[in-house]
Design an enzyme around this catalytic site. Sequence first.
Site, PDB file in Angstrom:
ATOM      1  N   ARG A 294       0.832  -1.213   0.000  1.00  0.00           N
ATOM      2  CA  ARG A 294       0.000   0.000   0.000  1.00  0.00           C
ATOM      3  C   ARG A 294       0.860   1.254   0.000  1.00  0.00           C
ATOM      4  O   ARG A 294       0.537   2.246  -0.661  1.00  0.00           O
ATOM      5  CB  ARG A 294      -0.959  -0.025   1.199  1.00  0.00           C
ATOM      6  CG  ARG A 294      -2.108  -1.040   0.965  1.00  0.00           C
ATOM      7  CD  ARG A 294      -2.779  -1.435   2.261  1.00  0.00           C
ATOM      8  NE  ARG A 294      -3.945  -2.280   2.063  1.00  0.00           N
ATOM      9  CZ  ARG A 294      -3.913  -3.584   1.778  1.00  0.00           C
ATOM     10  NH1 ARG A 294      -2.749  -4.210   1.618  1.00  0.00           N
ATOM     11  NH2 ARG A 294      -5.031  -4.275   1.620  1.00  0.00           N
TER      12      ARG A 294
ATOM     13  N   GLY B  25      -1.287 -11.786  -5.244  1.00  0.00           N
ATOM     14  CA  GLY B  25      -2.707 -11.452  -5.399  1.00  0.00           C
ATOM     15  C   GLY B  25      -2.976 -10.005  -5.028  1.00  0.00           C
ATOM     16  O   GLY B  25      -3.798  -9.323  -5.649  1.00  0.00           O
TER      17      GLY B  25
ATOM     18  N   ARG C 204      -6.115 -17.730  -9.881  1.00  0.00           N
ATOM     19  CA  ARG C 204      -6.858 -17.163  -8.730  1.00  0.00           C
ATOM     20  C   ARG C 204      -7.971 -16.227  -9.200  1.00  0.00           C
ATOM     21  O   ARG C 204      -7.818 -15.518 -10.191  1.00  0.00           O
ATOM     22  CB  ARG C 204      -5.886 -16.450  -7.784  1.00  0.00           C
ATOM     23  CG  ARG C 204      -4.903 -17.446  -7.161  1.00  0.00           C
ATOM     24  CD  ARG C 204      -3.962 -16.779  -6.206  1.00  0.00           C
ATOM     25  NE  ARG C 204      -4.641 -16.232  -5.034  1.00  0.00           N
ATOM     26  CZ  ARG C 204      -4.050 -15.476  -4.126  1.00  0.00           C
ATOM     27  NH1 ARG C 204      -2.775 -15.168  -4.255  1.00  0.00           N
ATOM     28  NH2 ARG C 204      -4.726 -15.035  -3.101  1.00  0.00           N
TER      29      ARG C 204
ATOM     30  N   SER D 244     -12.907  -9.351   2.134  1.00  0.00           N
ATOM     31  CA  SER D 244     -11.565  -9.388   1.554  1.00  0.00           C
ATOM     32  C   SER D 244     -10.997  -7.976   1.495  1.00  0.00           C
ATOM     33  O   SER D 244     -11.572  -7.087   0.856  1.00  0.00           O
ATOM     34  CB  SER D 244     -11.636  -9.990   0.148  1.00  0.00           C
ATOM     35  OG  SER D 244     -10.507  -9.614  -0.602  1.00  0.00           O
TER      36      SER D 244
ATOM     37  N   GLN E 191      -8.430  -7.138  -0.063  1.00  0.00           N
ATOM     38  CA  GLN E 191      -7.973  -6.860  -1.428  1.00  0.00           C
ATOM     39  C   GLN E 191      -9.124  -6.308  -2.269  1.00  0.00           C
ATOM     40  O   GLN E 191      -8.956  -5.343  -3.020  1.00  0.00           O
ATOM     41  CB  GLN E 191      -7.402  -8.134  -2.049  1.00  0.00           C
ATOM     42  CG  GLN E 191      -6.147  -8.607  -1.334  1.00  0.00           C
ATOM     43  CD  GLN E 191      -5.585  -9.892  -1.878  1.00  0.00           C
ATOM     44  OE1 GLN E 191      -6.225 -10.563  -2.690  1.00  0.00           O
ATOM     45  NE2 GLN E 191      -4.396 -10.256  -1.452  1.00  0.00           N
TER      46      GLN E 191
ATOM     47  N   ASP F  81      -4.218 -15.526   6.974  1.00  0.00           N
ATOM     48  CA  ASP F  81      -2.930 -16.049   6.510  1.00  0.00           C
ATOM     49  C   ASP F  81      -2.253 -16.952   7.543  1.00  0.00           C
ATOM     50  O   ASP F  81      -1.219 -17.559   7.257  1.00  0.00           O
ATOM     51  CB  ASP F  81      -1.999 -14.889   6.138  1.00  0.00           C
ATOM     52  CG  ASP F  81      -2.510 -14.140   4.908  1.00  0.00           C
ATOM     53  OD1 ASP F  81      -3.252 -14.734   4.109  1.00  0.00           O
ATOM     54  OD2 ASP F  81      -2.171 -12.950   4.758  1.00  0.00           O
TER      55      ASP F  81
ATOM     56  N   LYS G   8      -6.194 -19.122  -2.054  1.00  0.00           N
ATOM     57  CA  LYS G   8      -4.952 -18.387  -1.775  1.00  0.00           C
ATOM     58  C   LYS G   8      -3.880 -18.873  -2.766  1.00  0.00           C
ATOM     59  O   LYS G   8      -4.207 -19.466  -3.785  1.00  0.00           O
ATOM     60  CB  LYS G   8      -4.526 -18.600  -0.315  1.00  0.00           C
ATOM     61  CG  LYS G   8      -5.499 -17.993   0.685  1.00  0.00           C
ATOM     62  CD  LYS G   8      -5.546 -16.484   0.572  1.00  0.00           C
ATOM     63  CE  LYS G   8      -6.550 -15.851   1.512  1.00  0.00           C
ATOM     64  NZ  LYS G   8      -6.697 -14.412   1.272  1.00  0.00           N
TER      65      LYS G   8
HETATM   66  C1  S3P Z   1      -4.148  -9.034   1.905  1.00  0.00           C
HETATM   67  C2  S3P Z   1      -5.373  -9.496   2.226  1.00  0.00           C
HETATM   68  C3  S3P Z   1      -5.681 -10.920   2.467  1.00  0.00           C
HETATM   69  C4  S3P Z   1      -4.428 -11.751   2.692  1.00  0.00           C
HETATM   70  C5  S3P Z   1      -3.322 -11.393   1.749  1.00  0.00           C
HETATM   71  C6  S3P Z   1      -2.969  -9.917   1.833  1.00  0.00           C
HETATM   72  C7  S3P Z   1      -3.970  -7.589   1.646  1.00  0.00           C
HETATM   73  O1  S3P Z   1      -6.373 -11.418   1.338  1.00  0.00           O
HETATM   74  O2  S3P Z   1      -4.721 -13.111   2.571  1.00  0.00           O
HETATM   75  O3  S3P Z   1      -2.160 -12.147   2.062  1.00  0.00           O
HETATM   76  O4  S3P Z   1      -2.833  -7.092   1.666  1.00  0.00           O
HETATM   77  O5  S3P Z   1      -4.977  -6.920   1.417  1.00  0.00           O
HETATM   78  P1  S3P Z   1      -7.964 -11.211   1.201  1.00  0.00           P
HETATM   79  O6  S3P Z   1      -8.194  -9.785   1.435  1.00  0.00           O
HETATM   80  O7  S3P Z   1      -8.326 -11.581  -0.186  1.00  0.00           O
HETATM   81  O8  S3P Z   1      -8.562 -12.115   2.215  1.00  0.00           O
END
Ligand code: S3P
Length: 457
Positions: free
Chosen positions: A49, A118, A147, A192, A194, A344, A371
């Site tokens: 970020r 991801g 994914r 999530s 993300q 995680d 994942k």
């Molecule tokens: C993350 C969010 C998580 C986590 C990933 C990092 C992030 O995934 O598993 O390792 O930095 O936003 P999800 O938000 O898809 O659960």
Amino acid sequence: MSTCKISTNKENLLTLSLNQKQHSLREVEPGGKLIGRVKVPGDKSISHRALLFGSIAEGETTIEGILPAEDPLSTAECLRSMGVKISSIKNDTIVRVEGVGLNGLKEPKEILDCGNSGTTMRLLIGLLVGRIGRHFVLTGDDSLRERPMQRVSQPLRLMGGEVNGRSNGNLAPLAIMGKKLHGAVIGTPVASAQVKSAILLAALTADGETKVIEPTSSRDHSERMLKAFGANLKVSGERGRHISVSPGSKLKGKSIIVPGDISSAAFWLIAGTIIPHSNLTLENVGLNPTRTGILEIMKKMDADFEIIDLKEVAGEPVGNIKVCYNSEIKPFEIESETIPRLVDEVPILTVAACLCKGTSHIRGAGELRVKETDRLKVMTRQLMKMGAEIEEHPDGLTIHGGKQLKGSTLDSETDHRVAMSLAIASLVAEGNSTIARSDAAYISYPNFWNDFEKLRN
Ligand code: S3P
């Protein structure tokens, strides 16, 4: 909580013999204890970020304590391809990002390679979908190309975004044609961070307000950092599940200090708990309440740990954690509501459950199947080779603990968190193990194998 005693018992010395020629295959000899201090590497989520937000801010952003691992390097490389100047990312150096402003990212000549990450791909989709008239192609490694990306591209389509890819836009390689976006109210089907962060990034340049409503709150680093950069962002609702962004404010470059990653500390938290006579101090651990689910579970297990020197660093709570061995840890239950706070950490908690006398349950963890690998399947497959008794369910695991694990021929199956979890499991097994593709650990913890050797006594 008892005070940890440092054991000086030198019996059962641990030794690690590395196969120097093929780094990826490691042999681990069990026994002994873990003693000492570890400076936990920078938080991966915050590192991504800081790079992303710094790039679209105006002026310079400096990042101290960034994680110099493969995943954040993928993010930096993609941003460089779009004209952002980012100094080299190395251990213990301050990284400088010359922000190009909200609309300054250039159309890249190359395909953006997100590697295994991801977070890189999903947050970039959100960042790029509103760059009007610019075209972007994103891809990743074998794991990332399988994914699901629909969870991001679907809500962005509701805002007017155009994301195309294999399987109806679900799988990379993905092509994005930047469009003018409009604000929307979007309920995300999964908690999530993300997905949430991708929508918030898209919202920065949309017309009108965008509101994201999460089913349960996921990690909130984007909210904290976007606000600190000057975004017009409001958090409301129970446990901050409603997040609104209104466009119009420019982001301003900042100095960021990245705390240590609790998801990396997790391996030592559990190792310290399950390896006889261990006594560890983990330094500089990020303790954001949206990430500390593992500590809640360790309390239920009766693990012997304490947080010391708690302070706030650049808007995030940080502390040191002392952890010692406890021979009497209890089995535990993890329910769906807690999963986002320890998503995680499920692989290493599965190892912990194998050491608890009794049956542990992990429920509502279907997200683990999408994942870097299907972590429910892979952890079950690998730990069962060691003699663990685990039942796999569609969205969780039942672990019948208390059986002695046996050394075995193990494989990370390319997953960093699996590699590190198996390393810790191998230490409490009877007999040597080998771990194939152990270098997967470098994705999130470049020094893992060095720390592993350093702490063994
Ligand atoms: C993350 C969010 C998580 C986590 C990933 C990092 C992030 O995934 O598993 O390792 O930095 O936003 P999800 O938000 O898809 O659960």
